[in-house]
Design an enzyme around this catalytic site. Structure first.
Site, mmCIF file in Angstrom:
data_model
loop_
_atom_site.group_PDB
_atom_site.id
_atom_site.type_symbol
_atom_site.label_atom_id
_atom_site.label_comp_id
_atom_site.label_asym_id
_atom_site.label_seq_id
_atom_site.Cartn_x
_atom_site.Cartn_y
_atom_site.Cartn_z
ATOM 1 N N GLY A 8 3.558 16.198 15.009
ATOM 2 C CA GLY A 8 3.126 15.072 14.159
ATOM 3 C C GLY A 8 3.300 13.769 14.910
ATOM 4 O O GLY A 8 4.428 13.320 15.123
ATOM 5 N N THR A 128 9.704 13.441 5.113
ATOM 6 C CA THR A 128 10.412 13.390 3.840
ATOM 7 C C THR A 128 9.963 14.580 3.002
ATOM 8 O O THR A 128 8.762 14.766 2.777
ATOM 9 C CB THR A 128 10.092 12.069 3.109
ATOM 10 O OG1 THR A 128 10.434 10.995 3.978
ATOM 11 C CG2 THR A 128 10.855 11.959 1.801
ATOM 12 N N CYS A 272 5.037 5.768 1.182
ATOM 13 C CA CYS A 272 6.145 6.616 0.718
ATOM 14 C C CYS A 272 6.752 6.323 -0.645
ATOM 15 O O CYS A 272 7.134 7.268 -1.331
ATOM 16 C CB CYS A 272 7.249 6.613 1.765
ATOM 17 S SG CYS A 272 6.697 7.422 3.270
ATOM 18 N N ARG A 342 -2.073 2.352 3.440
ATOM 19 C CA ARG A 342 -1.811 3.470 2.526
ATOM 20 C C ARG A 342 -1.106 2.957 1.255
ATOM 21 O O ARG A 342 -0.089 2.291 1.338
ATOM 22 C CB ARG A 342 -0.977 4.542 3.245
ATOM 23 C CG ARG A 342 -1.753 5.158 4.405
ATOM 24 C CD ARG A 342 -0.977 6.214 5.152
ATOM 25 N NE ARG A 342 0.120 5.685 5.908
ATOM 26 C CZ ARG A 342 0.963 6.437 6.612
ATOM 27 N NH1 ARG A 342 0.820 7.752 6.623
ATOM 28 N NH2 ARG A 342 1.933 5.886 7.296
HETATM 29 N N1 LIG Z 1 5.341 5.996 7.466
HETATM 30 C C1 LIG Z 1 6.626 5.716 7.368
HETATM 31 O O1 LIG Z 1 7.026 4.570 7.538
HETATM 32 C C2 LIG Z 1 7.627 6.776 7.064
HETATM 33 C C3 LIG Z 1 7.232 8.078 6.771
HETATM 34 N N2 LIG Z 1 8.178 9.047 6.515
HETATM 35 C C4 LIG Z 1 7.773 10.433 6.286
HETATM 36 O O2 LIG Z 1 7.408 11.007 7.547
HETATM 37 C C5 LIG Z 1 6.349 11.950 7.384
HETATM 38 C C6 LIG Z 1 5.191 11.579 8.274
HETATM 39 O O3 LIG Z 1 4.737 10.299 7.889
HETATM 40 P P1 LIG Z 1 3.744 9.469 8.811
HETATM 41 O O4 LIG Z 1 4.201 9.529 10.225
HETATM 42 O O5 LIG Z 1 3.588 8.155 8.158
HETATM 43 O O6 LIG Z 1 2.403 10.324 8.638
HETATM 44 P P2 LIG Z 1 1.092 10.277 9.513
HETATM 45 O O7 LIG Z 1 -0.024 10.737 8.656
HETATM 46 O O8 LIG Z 1 0.964 8.971 10.212
HETATM 47 O O9 LIG Z 1 1.350 11.390 10.667
HETATM 48 C C7 LIG Z 1 1.441 12.743 10.436
HETATM 49 C C8 LIG Z 1 0.743 13.467 11.586
HETATM 50 O O10 LIG Z 1 0.996 14.870 11.474
HETATM 51 C C9 LIG Z 1 -0.148 15.558 11.976
HETATM 52 N N3 LIG Z 1 -0.128 16.936 11.509
HETATM 53 C C10 LIG Z 1 -0.261 17.411 10.245
HETATM 54 N N4 LIG Z 1 -0.142 18.742 10.222
HETATM 55 C C11 LIG Z 1 0.069 19.153 11.508
HETATM 56 C C12 LIG Z 1 0.288 20.413 12.116
HETATM 57 N N5 LIG Z 1 0.339 21.526 11.394
HETATM 58 N N6 LIG Z 1 0.450 20.455 13.456
HETATM 59 C C13 LIG Z 1 0.428 19.324 14.206
HETATM 60 N N7 LIG Z 1 0.235 18.097 13.672
HETATM 61 C C14 LIG Z 1 0.065 18.008 12.335
HETATM 62 C C15 LIG Z 1 -1.316 14.760 11.455
HETATM 63 O O11 LIG Z 1 -2.495 15.014 12.191
HETATM 64 C C16 LIG Z 1 -0.784 13.321 11.604
HETATM 65 O O12 LIG Z 1 -1.187 12.715 12.813
HETATM 66 C C17 LIG Z 1 6.025 11.968 5.897
HETATM 67 O O13 LIG Z 1 6.761 12.989 5.294
HETATM 68 C C18 LIG Z 1 6.557 10.630 5.410
HETATM 69 O O14 LIG Z 1 6.946 10.685 4.058
HETATM 70 C C19 LIG Z 1 9.506 8.764 6.551
HETATM 71 C C20 LIG Z 1 9.949 7.502 6.846
HETATM 72 C C21 LIG Z 1 9.054 6.409 7.131
HETATM 73 O O1 LIG Z 2 10.107 6.356 3.723
HETATM 74 C C1 LIG Z 2 9.426 5.438 4.121
HETATM 75 O O2 LIG Z 2 8.216 5.516 4.354
HETATM 76 C C2 LIG Z 2 9.991 4.085 4.332
HETATM 77 O O3 LIG Z 2 9.634 3.312 3.160
HETATM 78 C C3 LIG Z 2 10.024 1.946 3.197
HETATM 79 O O4 LIG Z 2 9.438 1.304 4.317
HETATM 80 P P1 LIG Z 2 7.934 0.740 4.290
HETATM 81 O O5 LIG Z 2 7.198 1.343 3.146
HETATM 82 O O6 LIG Z 2 7.390 0.925 5.644
HETATM 83 O O7 LIG Z 2 8.077 -0.829 4.076
HETATM 84 P P2 LIG Z 2 9.018 -1.729 3.116
HETATM 85 O O8 LIG Z 2 9.457 -2.884 3.893
HETATM 86 O O9 LIG Z 2 10.048 -0.942 2.436
HETATM 87 O O10 LIG Z 2 7.981 -2.258 2.032
HETATM 88 C C4 LIG Z 2 7.418 -1.401 1.065
HETATM 89 C C5 LIG Z 2 6.622 -2.221 0.053
HETATM 90 O O11 LIG Z 2 7.490 -2.991 -0.771
HETATM 91 C C6 LIG Z 2 7.091 -4.348 -0.770
HETATM 92 N N1 LIG Z 2 8.289 -5.191 -0.947
HETATM 93 C C7 LIG Z 2 9.353 -5.049 -0.121
HETATM 94 C C8 LIG Z 2 10.488 -5.813 -0.311
HETATM 95 C C9 LIG Z 2 10.547 -6.737 -1.361
HETATM 96 O O12 LIG Z 2 11.548 -7.454 -1.596
HETATM 97 N N2 LIG Z 2 9.459 -6.858 -2.175
HETATM 98 C C10 LIG Z 2 8.325 -6.093 -2.001
HETATM 99 O O13 LIG Z 2 7.359 -6.220 -2.777
HETATM 100 C C11 LIG Z 2 6.405 -4.542 0.586
HETATM 101 O O14 LIG Z 2 5.561 -5.659 0.580
HETATM 102 C C12 LIG Z 2 5.664 -3.222 0.713
HETATM 103 O O15 LIG Z 2 4.462 -3.260 -0.021
HETATM 104 C C13 LIG Z 2 11.538 1.863 3.361
HETATM 105 O O16 LIG Z 2 11.919 0.489 3.477
HETATM 106 C C14 LIG Z 2 12.000 2.636 4.589
HETATM 107 O O17 LIG Z 2 13.426 2.618 4.660
HETATM 108 C C15 LIG Z 2 11.497 4.083 4.491
HETATM 109 O O18 LIG Z 2 11.854 4.793 5.661
#
Ligand SMILES: NC(=O)C1=CN([C@@H]2O[C@H](COP(=O)(O)OP(=O)(O)OC[C@H]3O[C@@H](n4cnc5c(N)ncnc54)[C@H](O)[C@@H]3O)[C@@H](O)[C@H]2O)C=CC1
Ligand SMILES: O=C(O)[C@H]1O[C@H](OP(=O)(O)OP(=O)(O)OC[C@H]2O[C@@H](n3ccc(=O)[nH]c3=O)[C@H](O)[C@@H]2O)[C@H](O)[C@@H](O)[C@@H]1O
Length: 481
Positions: A8, A128, A272, A342
């Site tokens: 991923g 997650t 998320c 997203r």
């Molecule tokens: N975006 C964020 O800021 C955060 C996301 N997470 C969690 O991390 C996970 C991933 O999130 P993102 O990186 O944002 O998603 P993303 O959609 O950007 O990346 C996921 C990648 O996995 C690939 N993929 C899917 N199935 C596959 C397979 N079977 N083999 C190889 N590649 C495969 C997809 O093609 C894609 O490029 C989710 O569970 C999300 O909830 C956790 C913390 C922060």
């Molecule tokens: O699991 C995840 O994906 C991540 O989700 C959030 O991170 P992210 O969604 O990237 O960004 P945030 O800074 O948390 O903002 C989320 C949303 O809340 C809004 N926000 C944030 C803070 C605030 O005070 N008010 C508010 O409206 C932001 O504008 C945004 O739309 C969490 O902050 C991360 O710790 C977590 O890893």
């Protein structure tokens, strides 16, 4: 040499592995993905995601001990530690649709690991996932494992987009959950050793598997809950003449509450918060805890309320109709410093305004026209699947929407301006110039409280700022939520 493979190459897999490679030059890190264009982009000068500081990190270690590849089988087979960081979207169909996590991608990754492995491995949940996922993954791995031993760890990621590199360099904590057996503890130690290259030991927390899995859902639920709490207050502030910024400041001064994450907004977005809370709600329901489920559901309900309240405010202020009126939308990403759209609140706000037949002119410094059109057409939750597997959107675009690369162009001739992302550049726009080129009366609806309302009023705008005392004009045209 320890070998790490991450399945991923998304917003989490890419930056996380780049930082591990940077901080651990003696570890080989390969990030693999089934989505070829994404891997191609990781290997180019135009990385697939915009994240401040990421380019520098990738440039320093790509080709040295950081590699991006589509050869999933080879690199999984060679790795000692396999991170899985694939999509875990909300299910759109079948049992638990609209709430439960869709583990299709996780299961397919786990089956691939089981199929190609020829040596013992540590498998790390980076995505997650619902609490107890590790148990299911263990079953898949051991069922197919031909005597190979797998240890499952939960190592959820807490980075936020826009600040990912800083968050990874200096995390509040790294959480590692594992089995309480000697093998489980050994695996925990192996992963601890990786992070210990740069994270102080007291910030590496170890727990059992279920605590680690649940802590991630809990952390996102708590964060989102703070925003819904302050947003709920913002509605009351508007009704009473209080100022939500003053209330947040006063409340946050209590050291038990703290000042962060109390900014009122048009609503939280991002890939998320909603997904993870819906997942939490589903888990509570499945465990016979309807009251707990209802409690967390309310965080989402207030977020939806905040978005529709904003739309209603726009429409009611403009004589109860925006039909055929040009409305400029400044900002489409779900927060500043990212091109990620997203679950951005801008989608709901735009759809709400389009429902009232507005003509939208959208500007965001990081989001393309193609992305915006796709977002406005796509069905809920379809966005969270790998792009190449998303249902094909009809070959059409929303006609009432135009997208520009310039804020002044977007606002020219508009009746109203909606600020939906807190990009710094929106603070310093020449609002006099914007006002002069707009229809009158000219409105600014600030969904992020980034502009100085008083200054804009002096120019002649009618200004709405979330949770701030209302202009006389707005008081006379009350919005019904
Ligand atoms: N975006 C964020 O800021 C955060 C996301 N997470 C969690 O991390 C996970 C991933 O999130 P993102 O990186 O944002 O998603 P993303 O959609 O950007 O990346 C996921 C990648 O996995 C690939 N993929 C899917 N199935 C596959 C397979 N079977 N083999 C190889 N590649 C495969 C997809 O093609 C894609 O490029 C989710 O569970 C999300 O909830 C956790 C913390 C922060
Ligand atoms: O699991 C995840 O994906 C991540 O989700 C959030 O991170 P992210 O969604 O990237 O960004 P945030 O800074 O948390 O903002 C989320 C949303 O809340 C809004 N926000 C944030 C803070 C605030 O005070 N008010 C508010 O409206 C932001 O504008 C945004 O739309 C969490 O902050 C991360 O710790 C977590 O890893």
């Amino acid at each position: 040499m320890v070998k790490i493979c991450c399945i991923g190459a998304g917003y989490v897999g890419g930056p996380t592995m780049a930082v591990i490679a940077l901080k651990c030059p003696k570890i080989e890190v390969v990030v693999v993905d089934i989505w070829e264009p994404r891997i191609k982009a990781w290997n180019s000068d135009q990385l697939p995601i915009y994240e401040p500081g990421l380019d520098e990190v990738v440039k320093e270690c790509r080709g040295r001990n950081l590699f991006f590849s589509t050869d999933v089988e080879k690199h999984v087979a060679e790795a000692d530690i396999v991170f899985v960081s694939v999509n875990t979207p909300t299910k759109t169909q079948g049992l638990g649709a609209g709430k439960a996590a869709d583990l299709t991608y996780w299961e397919s990754a786990a089956r691939k690991i089981a199929d190609v492995s020829k040596s013992d491995k540590i498998v790390v949940e980076k995505s997650t996932v619902p609490v107890k996922t590790a148990e299911a993954i263990e079953k898949i791995l051991t069922h197919n494992s031909k005597g190979i031993k797998f240890q499952i760890l939960s190592n959820p990621e807490f980075l936020a987009e826009g600040t990912a590199i800083g968050d990874l360099f200096n995390p509040d904590r790294v959480l590692i959950g594992g089995r309480e057996t000697p093998e489980g503890q050994k695996a925990i130690q192996a992963l601890k050793d990786v992070y210990a290259h740069w994270v102080p030991e007291d910030r590496i927390l170890t727990t059992n598997l279920w605590s680690a899995e649940l802590s991630k859902l809990a952390a996102n639920a708590f964060l989102a809950q703070r925003i819904s709490s302050v947003n709920a207050m913002s509605a009351l502030c508007e009704a009473t003449g209080a100022d939500v910024a003053e209330v947040s400041y006063a409340v946050g001064k209590d050291t038990r509450i703290g000042p962060k994450f109390l900014n009122s907004s048009v609503g939280f977005g991002g890939s998320c918060f909603q997904k993870d809370i819906l997942n939490l709600v589903y888990i509570c329901e499945c465990n016979g805890l309807p009251e707990v489920a209802e409690y967390w559901k309310q965080v989402i309900k207030i977020n939806d309320y905040q978005k529709s309240r904003f739309v209603n405010r726009v429409v009611s202020s403009m004589f109860n109709t925006v039909s055929q009126k040009k409305i400029a939308i400044l900002g489409f990403a779900f927060k500043k410093d990212t091109g990620d759209t997203r679950e951005t609140p801008a989608i709901d706000v735009c759809q709400g305004l389009l429902g009232d037949k507005a003509l939208l002119s959208i500007y965001d410094p990081q989001v393309t026209e193609d992305q915006i059109q796709r977002d406005l057409i796509m069905k809920k939750f379809d966005w969270d699947h790998p792009l190449h597997l998303q249902p094909k959107s009809p070959n059409s675009s929303v006609k009432q929407v135009s997208v520009t690369w310039d804020a002044y162009e977007a606002t020219k001739g508009a009746h109203g301006v909606c600020i939906l992302t807190e990009w710094d550049e929106f603070k310093t726009l020449d609002y006099k110039r914007i006002y002069d080129n707009m229809q009158k009366p000219a409105f600014v609806f600030d969904g992020r409280n980034v502009v100085n309302g008083e200054k804009l009023r002096e120019i002649g705008f009618i200004v709405y700022s979330i949770g701030k005392p209302l202009d006389a004009w707005l008081k006379d045209m009350p919005a019904i939520a």
